[in-house]
Design a protein around this motif. Structure first.
Motif, PDB file in Angstrom:
ATOM      1  N   GLU A  52       0.828  -1.210   0.000  1.00  0.00           N
ATOM      2  CA  GLU A  52       0.000   0.000   0.000  1.00  0.00           C
ATOM      3  C   GLU A  52       0.861   1.258   0.000  1.00  0.00           C
ATOM      4  O   GLU A  52       0.541   2.239  -0.666  1.00  0.00           O
ATOM      5  CB  GLU A  52      -0.915   0.010   1.236  1.00  0.00           C
ATOM      6  CG  GLU A  52      -2.079  -0.948   1.163  1.00  0.00           C
ATOM      7  CD  GLU A  52      -3.157  -0.477   0.217  1.00  0.00           C
ATOM      8  OE1 GLU A  52      -3.850  -1.335  -0.335  1.00  0.00           O
ATOM      9  OE2 GLU A  52      -3.283   0.743   0.013  1.00  0.00           O
ATOM     10  N   TYR A  72       1.647   6.826  -1.319  1.00  0.00           N
ATOM     11  CA  TYR A  72       0.898   5.641  -1.723  1.00  0.00           C
ATOM     12  C   TYR A  72       1.584   5.018  -2.939  1.00  0.00           C
ATOM     13  O   TYR A  72       1.945   5.728  -3.880  1.00  0.00           O
ATOM     14  CB  TYR A  72      -0.529   6.012  -2.116  1.00  0.00           C
ATOM     15  CG  TYR A  72      -1.487   6.188  -0.965  1.00  0.00           C
ATOM     16  CD1 TYR A  72      -1.733   7.455  -0.436  1.00  0.00           C
ATOM     17  CD2 TYR A  72      -2.165   5.106  -0.419  1.00  0.00           C
ATOM     18  CE1 TYR A  72      -2.622   7.628   0.616  1.00  0.00           C
ATOM     19  CE2 TYR A  72      -3.070   5.270   0.628  1.00  0.00           C
ATOM     20  CZ  TYR A  72      -3.290   6.532   1.141  1.00  0.00           C
ATOM     21  OH  TYR A  72      -4.171   6.695   2.170  1.00  0.00           O
ATOM     22  N   ASN A 262     -16.601   1.455   3.867  1.00  0.00           N
ATOM     23  CA  ASN A 262     -16.824   0.677   2.630  1.00  0.00           C
ATOM     24  C   ASN A 262     -16.062   1.285   1.452  1.00  0.00           C
ATOM     25  O   ASN A 262     -16.579   1.408   0.350  1.00  0.00           O
ATOM     26  CB  ASN A 262     -18.321   0.609   2.307  1.00  0.00           C
ATOM     27  CG  ASN A 262     -19.117   0.007   3.431  1.00  0.00           C
ATOM     28  OD1 ASN A 262     -18.686  -0.967   4.042  1.00  0.00           O
ATOM     29  ND2 ASN A 262     -20.267   0.592   3.723  1.00  0.00           N
ATOM     30  N   TYR A 263     -14.847   1.700   1.722  1.00  0.00           N
ATOM     31  CA  TYR A 263     -14.071   2.385   0.690  1.00  0.00           C
ATOM     32  C   TYR A 263     -12.647   1.874   0.723  1.00  0.00           C
ATOM     33  O   TYR A 263     -12.083   1.626   1.783  1.00  0.00           O
ATOM     34  CB  TYR A 263     -14.092   3.891   0.948  1.00  0.00           C
ATOM     35  CG  TYR A 263     -13.314   4.698  -0.075  1.00  0.00           C
ATOM     36  CD1 TYR A 263     -12.001   5.065   0.169  1.00  0.00           C
ATOM     37  CD2 TYR A 263     -13.885   5.057  -1.287  1.00  0.00           C
ATOM     38  CE1 TYR A 263     -11.283   5.787  -0.760  1.00  0.00           C
ATOM     39  CE2 TYR A 263     -13.174   5.774  -2.221  1.00  0.00           C
ATOM     40  CZ  TYR A 263     -11.870   6.134  -1.956  1.00  0.00           C
ATOM     41  OH  TYR A 263     -11.137   6.842  -2.874  1.00  0.00           O
ATOM     42  N   SER A 264     -12.051   1.682  -0.446  1.00  0.00           N
ATOM     43  CA  SER A 264     -10.660   1.269  -0.513  1.00  0.00           C
ATOM     44  C   SER A 264      -9.947   2.124  -1.538  1.00  0.00           C
ATOM     45  O   SER A 264     -10.544   2.602  -2.501  1.00  0.00           O
ATOM     46  CB  SER A 264     -10.550  -0.213  -0.895  1.00  0.00           C
ATOM     47  OG  SER A 264     -11.132  -0.445  -2.163  1.00  0.00           O
ATOM     48  N   GLY A 265      -8.647   2.302  -1.335  1.00  0.00           N
ATOM     49  CA  GLY A 265      -7.865   3.140  -2.228  1.00  0.00           C
ATOM     50  C   GLY A 265      -7.261   4.302  -1.463  1.00  0.00           C
ATOM     51  O   GLY A 265      -7.578   4.544  -0.293  1.00  0.00           O
TER      52      GLY A 265
END
Length: 833
Positions: A52, A72, A262-265
């Motif tokens: 990540e 990132y 509920n979020y990724s990135g």
């Protein structure tokens, strides 16, 4: 051995060395650890286990200086953390390593090509520097952590943020030490050293985050209401990103951070060199970072319209975004008309204290004008955590310096003196309702309609009369259906095993209370009024009449009937019966001639009432309440959590024996259930435990916390909230803690008490403090509480109640834990029967 054989073996050896070198090289590229024998050179990077984040050397655009930074892996264009932001390297010969900066101790350092140290992690004066660093590890949330040889954490990069707040990183302060965690902008886009803008969480109640430009406020988020910031709610709906508030009671800290739901990135909150707060989120559809800026409009800058000026967001042209509140005029008219609004506005006529010191009629001359979708004022706010909108309005009227108030369910009552940095949003969900105080003559007048207007209504009224006749016939036909609906509700309750509870007719209740005569009214709370009644057999009763606006519907009504009818204990109030007819919902209780405990303890009754409760009586009341709660928690057929325990819900019979009442908000627990979570917050601020008021989590320990507040109120004769000491607003818990810790516990005793048992008083104070611990795990269960009160057992030492820390009681319930989503709240303020 022949030369050919030797040559073949040599070739194989070289081949193995080559393969090993490749694997070693690849391993070195993929490592996430810096150790004494594995430094990080310029040109190499650390990569977190989940790939990540990446840490390495970089140069900002347009600069030759070298820094160690974090980014990132998916979005390397933005550096989110810089180690040596104030001390750059001049060339690419730098190394980050575990080195011996201090005598016999190692540290994480950055050195240049001449072995000069340009940055180090552990300060020489830090106690942790007495231990040597084993290694530094980059984890998968972007935190660089140092560990000693025992595997204990010595230092982490998240405690030293630069211009970015990552999920898991915090912005706030430690109230005990005064240490602050804040993010600060880069000086320029090509210079990561500290700039003039910084984001800092203010620990006042309710807390909020400020962006400072040097020593000047640049922007603020608005107050934190336990779920979000009043002025930034729109962010919560973008990319399903929500704010969380983290509270660490062991360290007495107040921290904010961002989190993704509920979020990724990639996701981060930063402050740029121009003072904008930037929320950046990865858009998987466009494969790009999307940014949202704050301030997003001229009104968002701090104090755009000055004191007592109202700034309109988006629904007015930019040339006329400011106006004075009703009843106010510009301080400098000529500058105001030029668009220079910073000097703000002032009242045409100031409120006079003597107006509120004459008659109640004078007080009624002042009224309030409602403003919706308001970013509430910044300074001069004082928060009362208990009560309701009516009591909040009364508090403002009693204070001659109050210019307006707001009542927010999750925060309580706030009154404002100086109306600074007020913004009106164009649309929901931002903002709250603000009530501006005005003289009666300044309130908007009702429009008088002309005679012609009424003449024009004659024809429609005739038609309306015909419709009314049809409506009356319709109502008559449905009257029986409504009555049957009431019978259905009664059948529902009867069907659940409550045949021993009497069902009254509405006429019986009306006759018993003399048609709910005002002379029979005993009190009124959030549920509605309570009346004294006399049944045909001469029995005195108390009738609770649920109002339509109470927020307690049929479910709460059934809940109370079902629970109380199944409970039999000398310290619980008895339910005699109930009545349901159309919209009327009535509960009939045994009559308590001495009304509720708060009338005696908290000074809401007469002087004669207040002198009735000597210490022995108070001690037996405390013990009786404890036995009643223990029965609810462990000894009854049901395990019940009351959820609204307070002095006004403790009734006193003719022998001054306490009886717990009002079970409309109570919940039944299963045999092996220890805790539960609710989306509907009910109860009374000041008596709510931290985990319940802020996260919706309730258990037996929630009632224990409420009991602790009640005990302290009984001992001191003071309210738990809205308490002043030397004219400073604090909570009762913090006041008692301070004197108890100083060995002056008896000084908190109600001054009306002359004859008392000192050891019993000290023990009750000690038990009360144990019950109001911030962490539910530190509170005893009620069985232990009762043993503590009635025996000589050794008591554990309580911790300081940080949640109600002295000096932070200006606000309501701090949002000091990650708050679960709550969509409704019931504030109960029950009067005695």
């Amino acid at each position: 051995m022949t030369n050919r054989q030797f040559g073949n073996k040599a070739h194989f050896a070289l081949f193995y060395v080559f393969i090993y070198s490749i694997f070693a090289f690849v391993f070195s590229l993929a490592t996430n650890i810096i150790s004494p024998d594995q430094p990080l050179h310029d040109g190499q990077t650390l990569v977190s286990i989940g790939n990540e984040f990446e840490l390495g050397f970089f140069s900002p655009n347009g600069s030759n200086s070298r820094y160690v930074g974090l980014w990132y892996t998916q979005f390397p264009e933005k550096v989110v953390w810089v180690a040596n932001r104030e001390n750059p390297l001049m060339d690419s010969s730098g190394t980050m390593m575990i080195g011996g900066l201090f005598e016999n101790r190692s540290n994480l350092v950055i050195i240049d090509g001449n072995n000069n140290t340009v940055w180090f992690a552990l300060n020489e004066t830090n106690d942790s520097s007495q231990r040597s660093v084993k290694n530094a590890e980059l984890n998968n949330i972007g935190n660089l952590i140092l560990f000693d040889r025992n595997g204990s954490q010595l230092w982490q990069g998240f405690d030293h943020p630069t211009d970015v707040s990552l999920p898991g990183m915090k912005v706030g302060m430690n109230r005990q030490t005064g240490d602050e965690l804040f993010i600060s902008s880069w000086k320029h886009e090509n210079n990561p050293s500290r700039g003039s803008f910084r984001a800092l969480a203010d620990a006042q109640r309710p807390p909020q985050i400020y962006i400072w430009n040097g020593s000047t406020k640049h922007y603020r988020t608005g107050q934190w209401n336990g779920r979000d910031f009043i002025g930034t709610r729109f962010l919560n709906n973008l990319w399903r990103i929500g704010y969380t508030m983290d509270y660490v009671p062991e360290r007495g800290s107040l921290y904010f951070g961002i989190a993704a739901l509920n979020y990724s990135g990639p996701l981060y909150l930063s402050i740029n060199p121009f003072g904008y707060t930037v929320l950046s989120a990865w858009n998987p559809e466009s494969n790009k970072i999307v940014e949202f800026l704050l301030p997003e409009s001229p009104c968002a800058y701090y104090g755009t319209c000055g004191s007592s000026g109202l700034c309109y967001d988006k629904d007015k042209k930019s040339s006329e975004i400011c106006e004075c509140f009703t009843g106010y005029i510009p301080k400098n008219v000529s500058e105001w008309n030029k668009g220079n609004w910073k000097e703000g506005c002032e009242r045409k006529e100031r409120f006079r204290c003597e107006r509120n010191a004459t008659t109640s009629q004078d007080v009624e001359e002042d009224g309030f004008l409602e403003y919706q979708r308001i970013k509430l004022p910044d300074l001069g706010s004082f928060v009362l955590s208990s009560g309701d909108k009516v009591s909040c309005e009364a508090e403002c009227l009693r204070n001659c310096s109050c210019a307006g108030y707001a009542f927010v369910d999750t925060m309580g009552c706030m009154i404002f003196g100086d109306l600074i940095d007020v913004q009106r949003y164009a649309t929901a969900p931002d903002g709250e309702t603000f009530y501006l105080r005005l003289f009666h003559s300044e309130l908007p007048k009702k429009h008088h309609r002309s005679k012609g207007f009424f003449i024009g209504l004659i024809v429609p009224l005739v038609v309306l009369g015909l419709c009314l006749l049809a409506f009356i016939i319709f109502q008559w036909r449905n009257k029986r259906r409504r009555s049957l609906a009431g019978d259905t509700h009664i059948s529902d309750i009867r069907g659940e095993g409550n045949s021993e509870v009497r069902v009254f007719s509405y006429k019986e209740i009306e006759a018993a209370t003399e048609k709910f005569s005002i002379t029979n009214k005993l009190g009124e709370g959030g549920f509605g009024p309570v009346f004294k009644g006399k049944l045909q057999n001469g029995q005195l009763v108390a009738v609770k009449r649920l109002s339509r606006s109470s927020g307690q519907g049929l479910e709460e009504f059934k809940n109370e009937v079902l629970l109380i009818s199944k409970l039999q204990h000398k310290n619980l109030v008895n339910l005699i019966g109930f009545c349901i007819q159309e919209e009327e919902k009535l509960l009939v209780y045994e009559y308590m001639p001495n009304k509720s405990l708060d009338k005696f303890i908290l000074g809401s009754g007469s002087n004669d009432e207040n002198t009735l409760l000597d210490w022995n009586m108070r001690y037996h009341i405390i013990e009786g309440i404890a036995r009643g709660i223990l029965y609810l928690h462990r000894d009854s057929r049901l395990r019940i959590i009351h959820r609204d325990l307070k002095t006004s819900n403790i009734l006193l019979d003719d022998g001054m024996r306490p009886k717990i009442s009002d079970f409309g908000m109570a919940r039944i627990f299963g045999g092996d259930q220890s805790a539960a979570n609710t989306n509907r917050l009910v109860g009374t601020y000041g008596y709510m435990s931290p985990e319940y008021g802020l996260q919706g989590i309730f258990s037996e320990k929630s009632d224990v916390f409420s009991f602790g507040v009640v005990v302290l109120e009984i001992v001191t004769g003071r309210k738990g909230m809205g308490f002043h000491y030397h004219q400073v607003p604090i909570t009762l818990q913090s006041h008692v803690w301070k004197l108890w810790q100083e060995g002056k516990g008896l000084q908190v005793l109600d001054p009306k008490l002359i004859d008392y048992n000192a050891s019993q008083v000290i023990r009750c104070i000690h038990v009360g403090l144990l019950c109001v611990q911030d962490d539910a795990n530190d509170r005893p269960i009620m069985a232990t509480v009762l043993s503590m009160l009635t025996s000589d057992m050794t008591l554990p030492t309580p911790k300081q109640p940080v949640f109600s820390r002295e000096g932070n009681a200006e606000g309501s319930n701090s949002s000091q834990h990650p708050a679960s989503s709550r969509n409704s709240i019931s504030i109960s303020a029950v009067e005695g029967r």
